[in-house]
Motif scaffolding. Structure first.
Motif, short mmCIF file in Angstrom:
data_model
loop_
_atom_site.label_atom_id
_atom_site.label_comp_id
_atom_site.label_asym_id
_atom_site.label_seq_id
_atom_site.Cartn_x
_atom_site.Cartn_y
_atom_site.Cartn_z
N MET A 1 0.82 -1.43 -0.13
CA MET A 1 0.06 0.07 0.10
C MET A 1 0.91 1.34 -0.02
O MET A 1 1.62 1.44 0.87
CB MET A 1 -0.80 -0.17 1.17
CG MET A 1 -2.22 0.22 1.18
SD MET A 1 -2.98 -0.33 -0.19
CE MET A 1 -3.09 -2.22 -0.14
N GLY A 2 0.65 2.14 -0.90
CA GLY A 2 1.72 3.14 -1.23
C GLY A 2 0.99 4.60 -0.91
O GLY A 2 1.54 5.38 -0.97
N THR A 3 -0.28 4.41 -0.74
CA THR A 3 -1.05 5.51 -0.36
C THR A 3 -1.94 5.52 0.64
O THR A 3 -2.46 4.44 1.03
CB THR A 3 -1.92 6.15 -1.78
OG1 THR A 3 -3.01 5.12 -1.84
CG2 THR A 3 -1.08 6.20 -2.93
N ALA A 4 -2.53 6.58 1.30
CA ALA A 4 -3.32 6.84 2.42
C ALA A 4 -4.74 6.24 1.98
O ALA A 4 -5.31 5.42 2.69
CB ALA A 4 -3.53 8.16 3.17
N GLN A 5 -5.09 6.39 0.68
CA GLN A 5 -6.52 6.11 0.30
C GLN A 5 -6.41 4.49 0.02
O GLN A 5 -7.45 3.64 0.29
CB GLN A 5 -6.94 6.48 -0.90
CG GLN A 5 -8.15 6.37 -1.54
CD GLN A 5 -9.42 6.94 -0.25
OE1 GLN A 5 -9.40 7.94 0.12
NE2 GLN A 5 -10.07 5.81 -0.04
N GLY A 6 -5.26 4.03 -0.37
CA GLY A 6 -5.02 2.62 -0.70
C GLY A 6 -5.22 1.80 0.45
O GLY A 6 -5.83 0.93 0.66
N LEU A 7 -4.72 2.32 1.65
CA LEU A 7 -4.81 1.87 3.12
C LEU A 7 -6.17 1.74 3.34
O LEU A 7 -6.66 0.85 4.07
CB LEU A 7 -3.89 2.42 4.20
CG LEU A 7 -4.04 1.76 5.43
CD1 LEU A 7 -3.63 0.35 5.53
CD2 LEU A 7 -2.94 2.85 6.41
N VAL A 8 -6.83 3.10 3.15
CA VAL A 8 -8.24 2.90 3.64
C VAL A 8 -9.05 2.03 2.86
O VAL A 8 -9.93 1.20 3.48
CB VAL A 8 -8.96 4.24 3.52
CG1 VAL A 8 -10.27 4.56 3.51
CG2 VAL A 8 -8.08 5.35 4.24
N ASN A 9 -8.96 1.86 1.76
CA ASN A 9 -9.57 0.91 0.83
C ASN A 9 -9.37 -0.68 1.34
O ASN A 9 -10.37 -1.45 1.35
CB ASN A 9 -9.18 0.94 -0.55
CG ASN A 9 -9.86 2.29 -1.27
OD1 ASN A 9 -10.41 3.04 -0.65
ND2 ASN A 9 -9.08 2.75 -2.26
N ALA A 10 -7.87 -0.95 1.42
CA ALA A 10 -7.67 -2.20 2.13
C ALA A 10 -8.28 -2.41 3.45
O ALA A 10 -8.74 -3.69 3.43
CB ALA A 10 -6.26 -2.32 2.08
N LEU A 11 -8.29 -1.62 4.33
CA LEU A 11 -8.89 -1.86 5.60
C LEU A 11 -10.55 -2.03 5.39
O LEU A 11 -10.92 -2.76 6.14
CB LEU A 11 -8.79 -0.54 6.58
CG LEU A 11 -7.34 -0.36 7.02
CD1 LEU A 11 -7.14 0.81 7.56
CD2 LEU A 11 -6.89 -1.35 7.87
#
Length: 194
Positions: A1-11
């Motif tokens: 996960m390279g972006t904050a939004q990517g982390l939010v989506n994965a969570l």
């Protein structure tokens, strides 16, 4: 996960069980993994800058569910933006491995068992520094609640490395593995420090 939004989506995903960070990230919301999820920080820094005081919510890394593993990461905040504990653990059988937590306005890590009977947390190669209330705080709130905290290679330069809420709450505590730390009673709390 390279972006904050990517982390939010994965969570938010029900199918993602391992999240690996590929860059340092800063978020202004809490990070709340689902049950059984592993977050592998990949040696990166996760800066948690939610600005609420956390009186009725967790504003940092919120381990609400059972079987969560956090590893290979540094967790911090900017200035005094995050007014809460940086890591809060409410779920059973959590593991923190090769984790550094620093700069919290409250405790770096706070384990809160409120009605889950037995909760076990494993701290393997965890380090804390610069957290106002101490490195790791532990609460077993209700009669019949028990927190078992197993430490292996724990390192804290805090005035208080680890504390339990002691007789403040009705539950019980088992704290093991704090080699090189001295235990003392301070008011209603038990403290461990170097």
């Amino acid at each position: 996960m390279g972006t904050a939004q990517g982390l939010v989506n994965a969570l938010a995903s029900d199918v993602v069980k391992t999240i690996t960070l590929t860059s340092d990230l800063t978020l202004t919301t809490n990070v709340a993994p689902k049950a059984g999820v592993t977050i592998d920080g990949g040696g990166k820094i996760l800066t948690l800058n939610a600005t609420s005081a956390g009186n009725t919510s967790a504003e940092g890394l919120f381990i609400q569910y059972d079987g969560v593993t956090i590893k290979n990461i540094t967790i911090t905040q900017t200035g005094d933006l995050n007014k809460d504990n940086l890591v809060e653990i409410y779920g059973k059988n959590a593991t923190l491995e090769n984790v550094t937590v620093n700069g919290g306005v409250k405790a770096g890590i706070y384990v809160n068992n409120n009605g889950k009977s037995d909760t076990t947390v494993t701290f393997n190669k965890v380090a804390t520094s610069g957290n106002a209330w101490g490195g790791v705080g532990i609460a077993a709130q209700q009669n019949g609640d028990k927190v078992t905290a197993n430490f292996l290679n724990f390192n804290s330069d805090e005035t208080v490395g680890v504390y339990t809420e002691g007789t403040t709450y009705a539950g019980t505590y088992v704290v093991s593995g704090l080699t090189g730390y001295t235990e003392s009673t301070v008011g209603t709390q038990q403290h461990w420090k170097k």
